[in-house]
Design a protein around this motif. Sequence first.
Motif, mmCIF file in Angstrom:
data_model
loop_
_atom_site.group_PDB
_atom_site.id
_atom_site.type_symbol
_atom_site.label_atom_id
_atom_site.label_comp_id
_atom_site.label_asym_id
_atom_site.label_seq_id
_atom_site.Cartn_x
_atom_site.Cartn_y
_atom_site.Cartn_z
ATOM 1 N N UNK A 160 47.132 24.753 99.358
ATOM 2 C CA UNK A 160 46.497 23.657 100.084
ATOM 3 C C UNK A 160 45.612 24.218 101.178
ATOM 4 N N UNK A 161 44.613 23.431 101.537
ATOM 5 C CA UNK A 161 43.719 23.843 102.610
ATOM 6 C C UNK A 161 43.582 22.695 103.591
ATOM 7 N N UNK A 162 43.690 23.020 104.889
ATOM 8 C CA UNK A 162 43.563 21.975 105.910
ATOM 9 C C UNK A 162 42.307 22.212 106.725
ATOM 10 N N UNK A 163 41.544 21.139 106.928
ATOM 11 C CA UNK A 163 40.361 21.234 107.783
ATOM 12 C C UNK A 163 40.829 21.246 109.235
ATOM 13 N N UNK A 164 40.449 22.266 109.978
ATOM 14 C CA UNK A 164 40.911 22.409 111.355
ATOM 15 C C UNK A 164 40.177 21.462 112.293
ATOM 16 N N UNK A 165 39.180 20.738 111.777
ATOM 17 C CA UNK A 165 38.479 19.762 112.609
ATOM 18 C C UNK A 165 39.027 18.359 112.372
ATOM 19 N N UNK A 166 39.009 17.875 111.105
ATOM 20 C CA UNK A 166 39.440 16.502 110.845
ATOM 21 C C UNK A 166 40.872 16.446 110.312
ATOM 22 N N UNK A 167 41.501 17.601 110.116
ATOM 23 C CA UNK A 167 42.894 17.689 109.683
ATOM 24 C C UNK A 167 43.167 17.155 108.290
ATOM 25 N N UNK A 168 42.143 16.929 107.526
ATOM 26 C CA UNK A 168 42.379 16.515 106.135
ATOM 27 C C UNK A 168 42.989 17.678 105.351
ATOM 28 N N UNK A 169 43.848 17.364 104.404
ATOM 29 C CA UNK A 169 44.494 18.395 103.587
ATOM 30 C C UNK A 169 44.088 18.203 102.130
ATOM 31 N N UNK A 170 43.576 19.234 101.519
ATOM 32 C CA UNK A 170 43.144 19.137 100.120
ATOM 33 C C UNK A 170 43.822 20.203 99.266
ATOM 34 N N UNK A 171 43.776 19.962 97.955
ATOM 35 C CA UNK A 171 44.305 20.933 96.999
ATOM 36 C C UNK A 171 43.285 22.037 96.768
ATOM 37 N N UNK A 172 43.800 23.210 96.452
ATOM 38 C CA UNK A 172 42.916 24.277 95.994
ATOM 39 C C UNK A 172 43.217 24.518 94.534
ATOM 40 N N UNK A 173 42.254 24.270 93.708
ATOM 41 C CA UNK A 173 42.487 24.403 92.274
ATOM 42 C C UNK A 173 41.630 25.495 91.646
ATOM 43 N N UNK A 174 40.635 25.983 92.411
ATOM 44 C CA UNK A 174 39.645 26.890 91.821
ATOM 45 C C UNK A 174 40.196 28.282 91.520
ATOM 46 N N UNK A 175 41.388 28.578 92.042
ATOM 47 C CA UNK A 175 41.856 29.952 91.897
ATOM 48 C C UNK A 175 43.317 29.965 91.467
ATOM 49 N N UNK A 176 43.607 30.810 90.504
ATOM 50 C CA UNK A 176 44.964 30.889 89.964
ATOM 51 C C UNK A 176 45.747 32.010 90.645
#
Lengths: 146, 146
Positions: free
Chosen positions: A91-107
């Motif tokens: 997972x990746x969190x934006x340090x500005x808006x704090x949104x959390x997203x999945x990381x799928x591009x890398x295994x």
Amino acid sequence: MMDAKKVTALLRKKGFKVTPQRLAIYNVLCNTKAHPNAEMIFNKLQPYYPTMSLATIYKTIDILKEIGLIQVINVGEDSLRYDAVVELHPHIRCTVCNKVEDIMQFDFSPAIKAVAENTSYDLSGQQFYFYGVCPECQAKSNLKIG
Amino acid sequence: MMDAKKVTALLRKKGFKVTPQRLAIYNVLCNTKAHPNAEMIFNKLQPYYPTMSLATIYKTIDILKEIGLIQVINVGEDSLRYDAVVELHPHIRCTVCNKVEDIMQFDFSPAIKAVAENTSYDLSGQQFYFYGVCPECQAKSNLKIG
DNA sequence: TTTTCTGCAAACCATTTGCATCATC
DNA sequence: GATGATGCAAATGGTTTGCAGAAAA
């Protein structure tokens, strides 16, 4: 897109009762990519279940976790977040808006395998967290500067 | 093995005063591989600084973090842990005895580079956590069964 | 002497717990 | 009807904050 039958069957099988609250909470987690915390789930359900309490959300989360329907995400905030996608993914969190997203591009499985083979621990799991500024917040920041 | 001169100079440079408490707290973190939390630091210093309070430990940790002398480790426990080794390295927590150790056998920089190149985020950091049973706890468990 | 720090006690806040009532089975 | 769940309110516990006295600069 919740498979209500699956949840119902699993809850019963594990000896838990099936309640509207439990289905609703799991449903929220299945229909979002926002990785909400308890309060966000609470706010989402508030209009439809005005009497539902945060305690019920926490208790339900415990059960969903126990029967393997959700995973906990700890991105270093004050509160924990939850994800109905239980397969391993960073997972990746934006340090500005704090949104959390999945990381799928890398295994990461080869890396994990390599660690498993090189450690004396009996591995049972792992969590990978990335931090950075999301494209939207980068754009906003550029506007201010430019 | 703390370089007291380095800490002293850095604190002064950043406008903070140099106090015995601050040196002692950083010293504890430099001389352990246990990745202690605030309470563990407190207990370690208790015999030598009997009047030191937890509040001072937390305030000092904030400063040490801010000036880049320590990093925070969030392995999914109730409390946070701290590490005077600020270079990136994964950590592993034993799910039986809760000990936290460094993982040095595997280099994650290629994986991180790959993520950096494939994400639209402006990456600033990452944390990798592994979970499993340490060799010591495996041995104990085998004794009980065998 | 000025400024910042320490350490006590109180506040904070996400999460948990106890318990009486209520829904599921 | 028996068992387990809900939801309120109170408790918990790691961390933070306010402030008066104390130490650093």
